[in-house]
Scaffold this active site. Structure first.
Site, PDB file in Angstrom:
ATOM      1  CG  LEU A 125      -1.829   1.238   1.393  1.00 39.26           C
ATOM      2  CD1 LEU A 125      -2.874   1.311   0.271  1.00 39.26           C
ATOM      3  CD2 LEU A 125      -2.527   1.206   2.767  1.00 39.26           C
ATOM      4  CD  GLU A 127       2.252   4.647  -4.407  1.00 44.06           C
ATOM      5  OE1 GLU A 127       2.464   5.814  -4.793  1.00 44.06           O
ATOM      6  OE2 GLU A 127       1.416   3.893  -4.944  1.00 44.06           O
ATOM      7  N   PRO A 128       6.676   6.024  -1.482  1.00 42.08           N
ATOM      8  CG  PRO A 128       8.530   5.987  -2.914  1.00 42.08           C
ATOM      9  CD  PRO A 128       7.121   5.489  -2.782  1.00 42.08           C
ATOM     10  N   GLY A 131       2.812   7.955   2.858  1.00 42.47           N
ATOM     11  CA  GLY A 131       2.778   7.079   4.026  1.00 42.47           C
ATOM     12  C   GLY A 131       1.369   6.968   4.574  1.00 42.47           C
ATOM     13  CB  SER A 132      -0.429   8.807   7.208  1.00 49.31           C
ATOM     14  OG  SER A 132       0.446   8.276   8.193  1.00 49.31           O
ATOM     15  CB  ILE A 157       6.806  -3.786   0.750  1.00 50.28           C
ATOM     16  CG1 ILE A 157       6.248  -2.554   0.026  1.00 50.28           C
ATOM     17  CG2 ILE A 157       5.874  -4.986   0.629  1.00 50.28           C
ATOM     18  CD1 ILE A 157       4.982  -1.975   0.606  1.00 50.28           C
ATOM     19  CD  GLU A 363      -0.374  -3.959   9.918  1.00 43.61           C
ATOM     20  OE1 GLU A 363      -1.587  -3.998  10.159  1.00 43.61           O
ATOM     21  OE2 GLU A 363       0.349  -4.975   9.873  1.00 43.61           O
ATOM     22  CB  SER A 366       1.000   6.609  18.133  1.00 41.31           C
ATOM     23  OG  SER A 366       1.645   5.412  18.530  1.00 41.31           O
ATOM     24  CD  GLU A 367       2.071  10.460  16.146  1.00 39.24           C
ATOM     25  OE1 GLU A 367       2.758  10.677  17.167  1.00 39.24           O
ATOM     26  OE2 GLU A 367       2.302   9.492  15.383  1.00 39.24           O
TER      27      GLU A 367
END
Length: 380
Positions: A125, A127-128, A131-132, A157, A363, A366-367
């Site tokens: 999922l 990518e550079p 992230g989020s 990954i 995954e 925390s934020e």
């Protein structure tokens, strides 16, 4: 609610303890320092049923539930966080995505090899630059006749180079459209699919983290999971279950660090007494034990709700958030209990300390968990 370990959970824990003593424990630091991903170990864990914990027996899995799955991941992580991480990623992400959203032909095609440990799974999922911010992904899939052509790069990954099969989320629509992404299964050896840079990490060093690169990678239309445009929605559901696995991973690391600190505090003598007899140390142990108990209850609650097919987005995020944060705190305090020895590689707590931090990041940081929890709370 009764979350006392069942006979099955106790048997699983004992099998893992016995297996780990021979097959994991002697090699932990060797794998860590050389950043070796022990693929053969995972093939052997497949023979024990640990690579398809949640997969029904029909597809070659163990057919167990989430409470047993929490036991598996936490007990492995109690020995080695890196092995626990790879086991969790294989079970929850790649295998879990196919199990949850694959059609019957796809399940029959891929699940037996994944559940049996012949194949190791990856899930792409991130990518550079996303992230989020997953809806801003740049990896694209274009339909050509009865094939899809993938172009782009995935990063961070687990098993990006060594995985035999990957579930990949690619953009098939507009940027930031939650229905503009689709999930595909890509087998290793497919032309245009290769592994890229392997990350040199602080901790979890025996769990491979690498890029996956797609350069005009052509896959059959039959490799699409679910409907076109459902990839992001599927991923969010997969991550709900994945967060339980990271909570279990965190719980195991916390327990491993606590076990080591407790044992050492009862053996280490200062001023002619074991250091556990001093309030400064005993209070640390009390805090650790309480935090572990609370994290375990949150994790088991989320797992129980998942088993019952109840909405558990909030509970999974709470378990992942709390368990990962206390894993870091407990590992930190465990190093403190060991003093100078805790800062050396001769004792296990420095590795638990390094491994724990990733649990607050992978995954969903925390934020991000706080955002998820707040969103659920504000729905009420």
């Amino acid at each position: 609610m009764n979350f006392q370990p069942t006979d099955m959970q106790q048997q699983i824990a004992q099998v893992i303890k016995d297996f780990g003593k021979t097959n994991i424990q002697p090699h932990i630091m060797e794998w860590d320092e050389s950043q070796t991903f022990p693929a053969d170990l995972f093939h052997r864990m497949g023979e024990l049923g640990l690579m398809g914990v949640l997969v029904p027996e029909t597809y070659g899995g163990s057919g167990l539930g989430y409470l047993e799955y929490v036991t598996v991941i936490s007990e492995v992580a109690r020995i080695c966080g890196a092995v626990g991480l790879s086991l969790a990623a294989h079970n929850s992400l790649c295998t879990g995505h196919i199990l949850q959203f694959g059609n019957e032909e796809q399940k029959q095609r891929w699940l037996p090899k994944l559940a049996g440990g012949q194949w190791i799974g990856a899930w792409g999922l991130t990518e550079p630059n996303t992230g989020s911010d997953a809806m801003n992904m740049k990896c694209v899939a274009r339909k050509e006749s009865d094939e899809w052509v993938l172009n782009g790069t995935k990063c961070w990954i687990t098993h990006g180079k060594s995985g035999d099969v990957a579930v990949v989320i690619a953009r098939t629509g507009e940027v930031r459209d939650s229905h503009g992404m689709t999930a595909f299964v890509v087998e290793r050896g497919t032309p245009g699919f290769s592994g890229g840079k392997k990350e040199n990490k602080l901790g979890m060093r025996a769990s491979e983290t690498a890029e996956m690169i797609f350069d005009n990678c052509r896959i059959p239309a039959a490799n699409m999971l679910g409907k076109e445009g459902d990839g992001f929605i599927q991923s969010m559901k997969v991550l709900d279950g994945g967060r339980i696995s990271i909570a279990a991973l965190s719980l195991g690391i916390a327990k491993g660090a606590y076990d080591a600190a407790l044992k050492y505090s009862q053996e280490r003598q200062q001023f002619d007494k074991p250091i556990a007899s001093f309030q400064g140390i005993s209070f640390k142990l009390a805090d650790m034990a309480t935090q572990i108990a609370a994290a375990e209850l949150l994790t088991m609650q989320a797992a129980d709700m998942k088993n019952k097919h109840l909405p558990m987005t909030k509970q999974a995020a709470m378990a992942k958030y709390y368990a990962s944060e206390i894993a870091v705190s407990i590992a930190n305090e465990a190093v403190q209990v060991f003093g100078g020895y805790g800062y050396t590689k001769d004792f296990p707590v420095e590795k638990f300390y390094r491994d724990a931090k990733l649990c607050t990041i992978g995954e969903g940081t925390s934020e991000i968990q706080k955002i998820v929890i707040a969103r659920e709370v504000l729905k009420a």
